[in-house]
Enzyme design. Structure first.
Site, PDB file in Angstrom:
ATOM      1  N   LEU A  64       0.827  -1.205   0.000  1.00  0.00           N
ATOM      2  CA  LEU A  64       0.000   0.000   0.000  1.00  0.00           C
ATOM      3  C   LEU A  64       0.864   1.259   0.000  1.00  0.00           C
ATOM      4  O   LEU A  64       0.595   2.211  -0.753  1.00  0.00           O
ATOM      5  CB  LEU A  64      -0.936  -0.009   1.214  1.00  0.00           C
ATOM      6  CG  LEU A  64      -1.800   1.238   1.414  1.00  0.00           C
ATOM      7  CD1 LEU A  64      -2.700   1.479   0.201  1.00  0.00           C
ATOM      8  CD2 LEU A  64      -2.637   1.092   2.683  1.00  0.00           C
ATOM      9  N   TYR A  65       1.891   1.267   0.818  1.00  0.00           N
ATOM     10  CA  TYR A  65       2.773   2.430   0.891  1.00  0.00           C
ATOM     11  C   TYR A  65       3.474   2.660  -0.449  1.00  0.00           C
ATOM     12  O   TYR A  65       3.521   3.794  -0.949  1.00  0.00           O
ATOM     13  CB  TYR A  65       3.803   2.221   1.996  1.00  0.00           C
ATOM     14  CG  TYR A  65       4.732   3.387   2.214  1.00  0.00           C
ATOM     15  CD1 TYR A  65       4.262   4.597   2.711  1.00  0.00           C
ATOM     16  CD2 TYR A  65       6.090   3.280   1.932  1.00  0.00           C
ATOM     17  CE1 TYR A  65       5.114   5.680   2.914  1.00  0.00           C
ATOM     18  CE2 TYR A  65       6.954   4.343   2.129  1.00  0.00           C
ATOM     19  CZ  TYR A  65       6.456   5.537   2.620  1.00  0.00           C
ATOM     20  OH  TYR A  65       7.297   6.605   2.818  1.00  0.00           O
TER      21      TYR A  65
END
Length: 246
Positions: free
Chosen positions: A154-155
């Protein structure tokens, strides 16, 4: 050497870590600097005090990048407080790490709101306020170029989105001499990711230099991109990662 004398800069997330180092380096170069913070007003005021001790003007603006109104309003207020705007450093960011199956919708929304939407909105606001020859610099991540391990999906997604924004915006604003660049830090020694923390050794091992970088080393690259020597550098992805992506 004061290469930024007379310039007006906003550094989001400038009360600690890389943001604080960037704000102080720009002030050292001669710029007046506004910073944003979310909660720690005392830390933000301390940075402002240091900026003012250099003979520059400093301002602290409370703003949550997850709030669209704050993302835009902080740029507008900085330009008003400073009397103009020459530099926007999109540094504020959040990281939620973990297996993709464990990430909630709230996790996804917050990371994308802060790391993508806020950067777009701040850059959009700045595009109408920056003087010709201005600078927009955003903070990415080495994980957007080379996966360091599981848990960062996600990051990495959120930071990789900034590549498209940077390159397209560089084309759009180039006619005014405004440059737009993306800086990709590797493991940097900050409160959020200390060089002596429990996850530090694998990160060090993944760099060519075998160590964490410092916030000042990131700030040096940002200051260069803000200065006159980088006037022909735009649409770029510049790494300061100790060889993490080598």
């Amino acid at each position: 050497m004061s290469t930024l004398t007379g310039k007006k800069a906003l550094v989001t997330g400038g009360s600690r870590g890389m943001g604080a180092a960037i704000a102080l380096r720009l002030a050292q170069g001669g710029a007046d600097v506004a910073i944003t913070y979310v909660q720690n007003e005392a830390a933000a005021k301390e940075i402002v005090t240091k900026i003012e001790a250099m003979g520059r003007r400093g301002f602290a603006i409370k703003a949550d990048a997850a709030d669209a109104g704050d993302a835009v309003g902080s740029v507008e207020r900085a330009a008003d407080d400073l009397g103009g705007l020459d530099i926007l450093v999109n540094n504020a960011g959040v990281g939620v790490l973990g297996p993709i199956g464990d990430l909630s919708l709230a996790d996804v929304d917050r990371v994308l709101d802060v790391n993508v939407r806020a950067v777009f909105l701040a850059s959009q606001a700045a595009a109408g306020l920056l003087r010709d020859g201005g600078r927009i610099i955003s903070t990415g991540t080495a994980l957007g170029r080379y996966a360091g391990g599981p848990g960062g999906t996600l990051y990495a997604l959120s930071k990789t989105a900034l590549t498209g924004l940077t390159k397209s915006l560089a084309r759009e604003l180039g006619g005014r001499g405004i440059t737009v660049n993306l800086v990709h830090p590797g493991p940097i020694d900050t409160d959020m990711n200390p060089a002596d923390g429990p996850f530090a050794e694998p990160q060090k091992a993944n760099t060519a230099l075998g160590r964490f970088g410092s916030a000042d080393e990131v700030a040096s690259l940002v200051a260069y991109l803000c200065g006159p020597d980088a006037g022909y550098v735009t649409g770029g992805e510049l790494v300061v990662d100790g060889g993490h992506s080598a």
